[in-house]
Design an enzyme around this catalytic site. Structure first.
Site, PDB file in Angstrom:
ATOM      1  N   CYS A  48       0.837  -1.206   0.000  1.00  0.00           N
ATOM      2  CA  CYS A  48       0.000   0.000   0.000  1.00  0.00           C
ATOM      3  C   CYS A  48       0.867   1.249   0.000  1.00  0.00           C
ATOM      4  O   CYS A  48       1.715   1.440   0.871  1.00  0.00           O
ATOM      5  CB  CYS A  48      -0.916  -0.006   1.225  1.00  0.00           C
ATOM      6  SG  CYS A  48      -1.917   1.492   1.383  1.00  0.00           S
ATOM      7  N   CYS A 105      20.808  -2.748  29.189  1.00  0.00           N
ATOM      8  CA  CYS A 105      21.903  -2.849  30.150  1.00  0.00           C
ATOM      9  C   CYS A 105      23.094  -3.482  29.431  1.00  0.00           C
ATOM     10  O   CYS A 105      23.075  -4.675  29.106  1.00  0.00           O
ATOM     11  CB  CYS A 105      21.455  -3.693  31.340  1.00  0.00           C
ATOM     12  SG  CYS A 105      22.672  -3.830  32.644  1.00  0.00           S
TER      13      CYS A 105
END
Length: 311
Positions: free
Chosen positions: A10, A284
């Protein structure tokens, strides 16, 4: 100005995405490479045209390869005649060029992308045969209808595309020579450094953090924050493309491991206790897995293209 025509399902989402990419000067929805020089939305499944976006760009600001890396970021390249929920030949994928000189770069990118998949690519690669500009109501559709249907995440246009081919992984023998024993143990053997006694946990200068093994950019200082955990913490990678994820069940825990895309280096883990106003994630990361490039050295070291993504 340079141009390329991109079919990616699309065209509402594809047009909106590329309109947000720095260096793109225009993005126009239309119908390409069908039978005949005329068609309209109601007829494209009969005339064989593909919903396509005509992308015009300034080659001084963005290269064709970068345009194509953006393109492959937002499509499923092995899906034939289907993108998202849209099915039909009008939703096929394709790269249509008007300058034969572009073919070398196009072939290079296709070859690089193909290596990532077990299935063959379903993306057409052709000269532009014809292009019909779509009806006015299709142009800037998502700007006029912000809650309208879109099969892609157009917000990804805000992230840089990082060319993986620039950062090849050295051999294991070379890594053992260039990395310290501690860096090798963390990146290649999944070890973890000690908290609060590593080089970057409390460093907040402007710059980027790259894979210690390959130099591939991974994190930006603008996304770094003090988490109190004793390791460098980030709310997100500099681009979603540069990291991979793997479930980690070691030490009787279930965690999500973060690894670098090209180097496949163990970086650390991602948790859901980060700043809520920044998405809620905490990456982390081991200091031994990364190398800091100060902002004032980025141009010298080949990272000038990322200066806009550093605070």
């Amino acid at each position: 100005m340079h141009e390329i025509y991109l079919a990616g399902g699309c065209f509402w989402g594809v047009e909106e995405y590329f309109s947000r990419v720095p260096g793109v000067t225009d993005a126009v929805s239309g119908y390409a490479n069908g039978r005949g020089e005329t068609t309209k939305y109601e007829l494209i499944n009969q005339t064989g045209h593909a919903e396509t976006v005509h992308v015009t760009y300034d080659a001084k600001q963005i290269s064709l390869k970068e345009i194509l890396l953006h393109y492959f970021r937002i499509i499923n390249p092995t899906s034939k005649n289907k993108q998202g929920n849209d099915v039909g030949t009008q939703y096929r994928t394709g790269v249509y060029y008007t300058d034969d000189k572009d073919l070398e770069v196009i072939n290079q990118v296709f070859d690089e992308v193909a290596k990532k998949y077990d299935q063959p690519l379903a993306v057409e690669k052709e000269n532009l045969k014809n292009f019909v500009v779509a009806e006015d109501y299709h142009q800037d559709y998502l700007k006029k209808n912000p809650n309208g249907y879109c099969h892609i995440n157009v917000n990804q246009a805000a992230y840089p595309v990082i060319d993986a081919s620039k950062y090849p992984k050295p051999s294991d023998e070379e890594l053992k020579k260039t990395l310290s024993p501690e860096e090798y143990a963390v990146t290649q053997e999944n070890q973890t450094e000690r908290a609060f006694s590593n080089r970057y946990w409390d460093k907040f200068e402007s710059g980027i953090y790259v894979d210690i093994a390959t130099g591939e950019p991974l994190f930006s200082s603008k996304d770094k924050f003090e988490s109190g955990c004793g390791w460098p913490s980030f709310t997100q990678p500099i681009s979603p493309d540069v990291v991979t994820y793997k479930e980690d069940k070691s030490y009787n825990m279930t965690r999500m491991e973060v690894r670098s895309r090209v180097g496949d280096s163990h970086l650390g883990h991602v948790f859901t206790d980060g700043p809520q106003d920044k998405g809620g994630l905490r990456y982390c990361i081991n200091s031994l897995s990364i190398r800091f490039i100060p902002k004032d050295q980025m141009e010298e070291k080949g990272y000038a293209y990322l200066l806009d993504y550093v605070d």
